[in-house]
Design an enzyme around this catalytic site. Structure first.
Site, PDB file in Angstrom:
ATOM      1  N   LYS A 280     -10.885  23.152 129.563  1.00  0.00           N
ATOM      2  CA  LYS A 280     -11.796  24.238 129.941  1.00  0.00           C
ATOM      3  C   LYS A 280     -13.190  23.656 130.128  1.00  0.00           C
ATOM      4  CE  LYS A 280     -14.776  26.907 128.346  1.00  0.00           C
ATOM      5  NZ  LYS A 280     -15.629  27.015 129.538  1.00  0.00           N
TER       6      LYS A 280
ATOM      7  N   CYS B 154     -26.765  14.784 124.274  1.00  0.00           N
ATOM      8  CA  CYS B 154     -26.678  14.918 122.816  1.00  0.00           C
ATOM      9  C   CYS B 154     -27.266  13.703 122.108  1.00  0.00           C
ATOM     10  CB  CYS B 154     -25.223  15.089 122.422  1.00  0.00           C
ATOM     11  SG  CYS B 154     -24.205  13.799 123.131  1.00  0.00           S
TER      12      CYS B 154
ATOM     13  N   GLU C  83     -17.431  16.879 119.018  1.00  0.00           N
ATOM     14  CA  GLU C  83     -18.612  16.087 119.405  1.00  0.00           C
ATOM     15  C   GLU C  83     -19.728  17.089 119.604  1.00  0.00           C
ATOM     16  OE1 GLU C  83     -18.874  12.901 119.528  1.00  0.00           O
ATOM     17  OE2 GLU C  83     -16.827  12.179 119.618  1.00  0.00           O
TER      18      GLU C  83
ATOM     19  N   GLU D 179     -32.570  20.349 118.504  1.00  0.00           N
ATOM     20  CA  GLU D 179     -32.500  19.675 119.806  1.00  0.00           C
ATOM     21  C   GLU D 179     -33.311  20.462 120.825  1.00  0.00           C
ATOM     22  OE1 GLU D 179     -28.237  19.993 120.537  1.00  0.00           O
ATOM     23  OE2 GLU D 179     -28.248  17.938 121.210  1.00  0.00           O
TER      24      GLU D 179
END
Ligand code: NAP
Length: 517
Positions: A211, A320, A286, A417
């Site tokens: 997906k 990331c 992850e 982040e």
């Protein structure tokens, strides 16, 4: 690649007129050319067939640089996901029984096809994700490298023979594929985040339901088309997209899905981890990072500036492993801030197809608003904007490459982040303080240090609570090394020989009664 005539640009929408005309025109021509290419697909892939949503619903895929609609893709949900799971389950029986050499050949062919369509895939990535074409082409090579690497690893899945504890026994360990895998991936690396999962899964004999993000499904579909062309049998690789929670729930609920592998935000990762408990699935995550980039007084200034720039501004800060906090020792702070700001000022912002552009748009309006709120928070708490700090004059979701000084640990810029082109500078005095600041976060994916002191290098890299550490280097990802985080950044590793273990079960066999005549 077919190049459309200028006639296509006659009716340019008014909002595009703000963009440099040839640039907007070129984007439209490239999109039109890609739609005619042999890899362009805009339907889901289930059991080897290209399929729409059962109710005909679609969702638009937009070019973040222009806002233009590139394509409509099916808005799928539980029903299509269950069909995809069934097709993967049926295909598992034969795919897992193929020899490793046969699976390896298919993967190698897939790798070759991806590389021979590198240009088109790169263009597709730039078109739907926005990163500069040169970076997008880099992603194609990087993404393909996982397929090549795991095509080779497929042939090296060795078991073990264990010295028996009793004379009439023989003990050994088999490695077998986990089964059907559900792979959920983000928009920031539309190809590589898929191949990093599908490469090892297929190599081990698993079958997969992918997906991709609804924001960037076209690259995933093009890669799946090439997988079919490579002879990967129908049902081995399926792609569904649309209603993310429904698709996720269907994957989690199915007892036929034995593993979920996810790359994306920590919030969604935690939901999936909880949801996987119902059927006790294996899970790899992850997730997000909050990478510290520590520059010590004894660092080589040029190396540190170059490394921090690469670690921060790749993909306009939307990775990331992007340096999220640049933590600089007080003796080099001013010099570093000045040299770094100069380097950032030279970063050319624009549409990803323009020559020399190294900073594309952010993925969407929400991403820009997040950056704005983080900057606002930092300013209100005493930080100083050295460069940028506002939307770019190009409009859309372009944001100026930004450097913010005097950032403190309590500011959002240091805690979360930012996922945008903003480099926050924090100051420290001692090595202990730097380690303390670096580890003061729930995240633990990538960290970077810049120093010329060998003893310090070892002390600091061992003390950092991170899964990856770059020393005097800002770009460290490669298919041959294990990628993954600790703490809230995730579970498991992707890439390298360790990446295979995520898709293999161990079966211990005890063969008894050896001495019976
Ligand atoms: P996201 O919102 O978590 O989305 C990731 C994927 O999960 C997308 O396919 C999304 O679908 C899907 N999703 C969303 N809600 C879901 C649900 N309830 N159930 C199942 N699937 C669901 O993350 P993102 O904004 O796309 O990506 C950015 C994040 O990914 C950042 O935090 C970044 O650090 C992280 N990331 C981590 C790594 C790593 O290797 N550690 C690599 C790249 C990115 P839709 O997009 O269709 O909604």
């Amino acid at each position: 690649m077919r190049v459309a005539g200028l006639a296509r640009c006659k009716n340019l929408p008014s909002h595009l007129l703000r963009m440099h005309l040839p640039s907007a025109c070129r984007q439209m021509s490239i999109a039109a050319g890609l739609k005619n290419s042999s890899i362009f697909r805009s339907q889901g892939l289930i059991g080897g067939k290209w399929i729409g949503a059962h109710d005909g619903k679609t969702i638009q895929v937009n070019n973040p640089a222009t806002g233009e609609i590139i394509a409509d893709v099916p808005f799928m949900g539980r029903r299509e996901t269950n069909d995809a799971i069934s097709s993967a389950y049926n295909a598992f029986n034969s795919w897992s029984k193929q020899t490793a050499a046969e699976r390896s050949k298919c993967l190698r062919k897939w790798y070759d096809l991806i590389m021979s369509h590198k240009e088109e895939l790169g263009q597709l990535i730039t078109l739907e994700q926005g990163k500069p074409l040169k970076e997008a082409l880099g992603e194609v090579s990087y993404g393909a490298s996982f397929i090549e690497f795991f095509a080779e690893e497929a042939k090296r899945v060795y078991g073990d023979i264990i010295p028996a504890t009793l004379a009439d026994r023989r003990l050994f360990v088999l490695k077998q594929p986990v089964g059907v895998v559900g792979a959920i991936t983000p928009w920031n690396f539309p190809l590589a985040m898929i191949t990093r999962k599908v490469g090892p899964a297929l190599a081990c004999g698993c079958t997969v339901v992918v997906k991709p993000s609804e924001l960037t499904p076209l690259t995933a579909l093009a890669a799946a088309e090439l997988a079919l062309q490579a002879g990967i049998p129908p049902g081995v690789l399926n792609v569904v997209m649309g209603n993310a929670p429904d698709i996720g729930d269907a994957l989690l609920a199915s007892p036929q899905v034995r593993k979920i592998t996810f790359t994306g935000s920590t919030a969604v990762g935690k939901k999936l981890m909880a949801g996987a408990a119902g059927t006790v699935k294996r899970i790899s995550l992850e997730l997000g990072g909050n990478a510290p980039c520590i520059v010590f007084d004894d660092a080589d200034l040029d190396v540190a500036v170059k490394g921090a720039l690469a670690a921060k501004f790749r993909n306009s800060g939307q990775t990331c492993v992007c340096a999220n906090r640049i933590i600089v020792q007080e003796g080099i702070y001013e010099k570093f801030a000045e040299a770094f700001s100069k380097a950032v000022q030279n970063l050319l912002v624009g549409d990803g197809f323009s020559e020399g552009v190294v900073q594309g748009p952010l993925i969407n309006e929400a991403a820009v608003q997040k950056v704005e709120s983080f900057i606002q928070d930092a300013i209100s708490k005493g930080a100083k904007v050295l460069l940028g700090g506002k939307r770019h004059s190009l409009g859309m979701t372009f944001y100026e490459p930004t450097v913010v000084a005097d950032v403190k640990s309590e500011m959002l810029l240091a805690r979360e982040e930012v996922f945008g082109p903003v480099a926050p500078l924090l100051r420290f005095k001692t090595e202990e303080e730097a380690i303390c600041i670096a580890n003061d976060t729930n995240a633990g994916l990538a960290a970077y240090i810049f120093t010329n002191n060998v003893q310090r290098t070892w002390r600091v890299l061992e003390a950092l609570e991170y899964g990856l550490v770059g020393v005097n280097e800002g770009i460290i990802s490669t298919e041959v090394a294990p990628f993954g985080g600790v703490k809230h950044s995730g579970l498991g590793r992707e890439g390298s020989k360790y990446g295979m273990d995520e898709y293999l079960e161990l079966k211990y066999v005890c063969l008894g009664d050896m001495n019976r005549k």
